[in-house]
Design a protein around this motif. Structure first.
Motif, short mmCIF file in Angstrom:
data_model
loop_
_atom_site.label_atom_id
_atom_site.label_comp_id
_atom_site.label_asym_id
_atom_site.label_seq_id
_atom_site.Cartn_x
_atom_site.Cartn_y
_atom_site.Cartn_z
N ILE A 107 0.79 -1.23 0.13
CA ILE A 107 -0.11 -0.13 0.11
C ILE A 107 0.79 1.26 0.14
O ILE A 107 0.62 2.11 -0.73
N GLN A 108 1.99 1.18 0.61
CA GLN A 108 3.02 2.36 0.62
C GLN A 108 3.32 2.66 -0.51
O GLN A 108 3.59 3.81 -0.87
N GLU A 109 3.91 1.46 -1.24
CA GLU A 109 4.24 1.80 -2.57
C GLU A 109 3.18 2.35 -3.59
O GLU A 109 3.62 3.07 -4.67
N GLU A 110 2.09 1.91 -3.51
CA GLU A 110 0.94 2.41 -4.42
C GLU A 110 0.58 3.74 -4.00
O GLU A 110 0.20 4.37 -4.92
N PHE A 111 0.51 4.00 -2.70
CA PHE A 111 -0.37 5.45 -2.31
C PHE A 111 0.95 6.48 -1.95
O PHE A 111 0.59 7.46 -1.64
N GLY A 112 2.12 5.85 -1.70
CA GLY A 112 3.14 6.95 -0.98
C GLY A 112 3.02 6.72 0.44
O GLY A 112 4.35 6.77 0.82
N LYS A 149 -13.02 -4.39 3.76
CA LYS A 149 -13.37 -5.29 2.56
C LYS A 149 -12.06 -4.84 1.50
O LYS A 149 -11.58 -5.83 0.86
N ASP A 150 -11.72 -3.53 1.44
CA ASP A 150 -10.56 -3.23 0.68
C ASP A 150 -9.49 -3.97 1.18
O ASP A 150 -8.25 -4.31 0.39
N LEU A 151 -8.91 -3.69 2.51
CA LEU A 151 -7.85 -4.35 2.98
C LEU A 151 -7.71 -5.69 2.85
O LEU A 151 -6.45 -6.13 2.46
N LYS A 152 -8.56 -6.34 2.91
CA LYS A 152 -8.86 -8.08 2.68
C LYS A 152 -8.31 -8.23 1.21
O LYS A 152 -7.73 -9.11 0.88
N LYS A 153 -9.09 -7.34 0.27
CA LYS A 153 -8.70 -7.86 -1.01
C LYS A 153 -7.28 -7.44 -1.24
O LYS A 153 -6.74 -8.11 -2.42
N ARG A 154 -6.62 -6.66 -0.47
CA ARG A 154 -5.25 -6.31 -0.59
C ARG A 154 -4.38 -7.14 0.07
O ARG A 154 -3.36 -7.12 0.32
N GLY A 155 -4.92 -8.46 0.64
CA GLY A 155 -4.16 -9.41 1.30
C GLY A 155 -4.21 -9.25 2.78
O GLY A 155 -3.35 -10.10 3.40
N PHE A 156 -4.47 -8.36 3.58
CA PHE A 156 -4.79 -8.67 4.69
C PHE A 156 -5.64 -9.30 5.55
O PHE A 156 -6.44 -9.72 5.06
N LYS A 157 -5.20 -9.85 7.00
CA LYS A 157 -5.83 -10.80 7.47
C LYS A 157 -6.22 -10.27 9.10
O LYS A 157 -5.51 -9.56 9.45
N PHE A 158 -7.10 -10.81 9.67
CA PHE A 158 -7.69 -10.42 10.97
C PHE A 158 -8.03 -8.87 11.02
O PHE A 158 -7.73 -8.14 11.64
#
Length: 187
Positions: A107-112, A149-158
């Protein structure tokens, strides 16, 4: 004269200090946002005071939440963490911390920065609720559902909606201090 605090923290000096100095203060620093995110994931199914009492142990065990180091943890380090009585030794949550560190950096890479990403959901301005009693605070909102939902889509868990709403409260994305709490107007 005694300060009026939110009812959830009363009676425990550690809880009161956390409430008075950290909870609800807008956090824009990626390292601190990561720490809260990981602590909130470990809190899932437990009380926040349980995690708060182990916070220093978590900091030491997880290299002070250095997500770059955590992202490279190998099985040996994970096994070491699972033997550490100072933290919550949940295998799924420990493994999730490693994968979440990697997703965090993506996410840091994508959004800065992760801050730009997460605060973008509230247009960089805290949502200021007007709670009379902390017991009326929601556990989730449609916004926490969306972020989850967005975090899960990006691979986050819990990172279910309840965990994300707690993260939003802790990091000041939402001000859920009771309106008569001395911190309501300070944050």
């Amino acid at each position: 004269m005694q300060k009026h605090r939110c009812g959830w923290c009363l009676g425990d000096p550690l809880y009161e200090a956390y409430h008075d100095t950290e909870w609800g203060v807008p956090v824009k620093d990626d390292a601190t946002l990561f720490e809260f995110l990981i602590l909130e994931t470990f809190q899932a199914g437990l009380s926040w005071i349980t995690v708060l009492r182990k916070r220093e142990n978590f900091r030491k065990a997880f290299d002070y939440f250095d997500y770059k180091k955590i992202a490279s943890y190998d099985q040996g380090k994970i096994d070491e963490l699972l033997q550490d009585p100072g933290i919550i030794r949940n295998k799924l949550k420990v493994n999730a911390t490693v994968s979440n560190a990697n997703a965090f950096m993506e996410i840091q890479e994508e959004f800065g920065s992760f801050s730009k990403y997460i605060w973008g959901f509230v247009e960089n301005k805290p949502i200021k609720n007007k709670l009379q009693n902390y017991k009326n605070a929601p556990a989730t909102t449609s916004l926490s559902d969306t972020i989850s939902k967005d975090l899960k889509k990006r691979g986050f868990k819990f990172v279910g909606s309840t965990v994300i709403y707690a993260h939003m409260q802790a990091t000041g994305m939402v001000n859920d201090h009771e309106v008569n709490c001395f911190r309501y107007h300070e944050v």
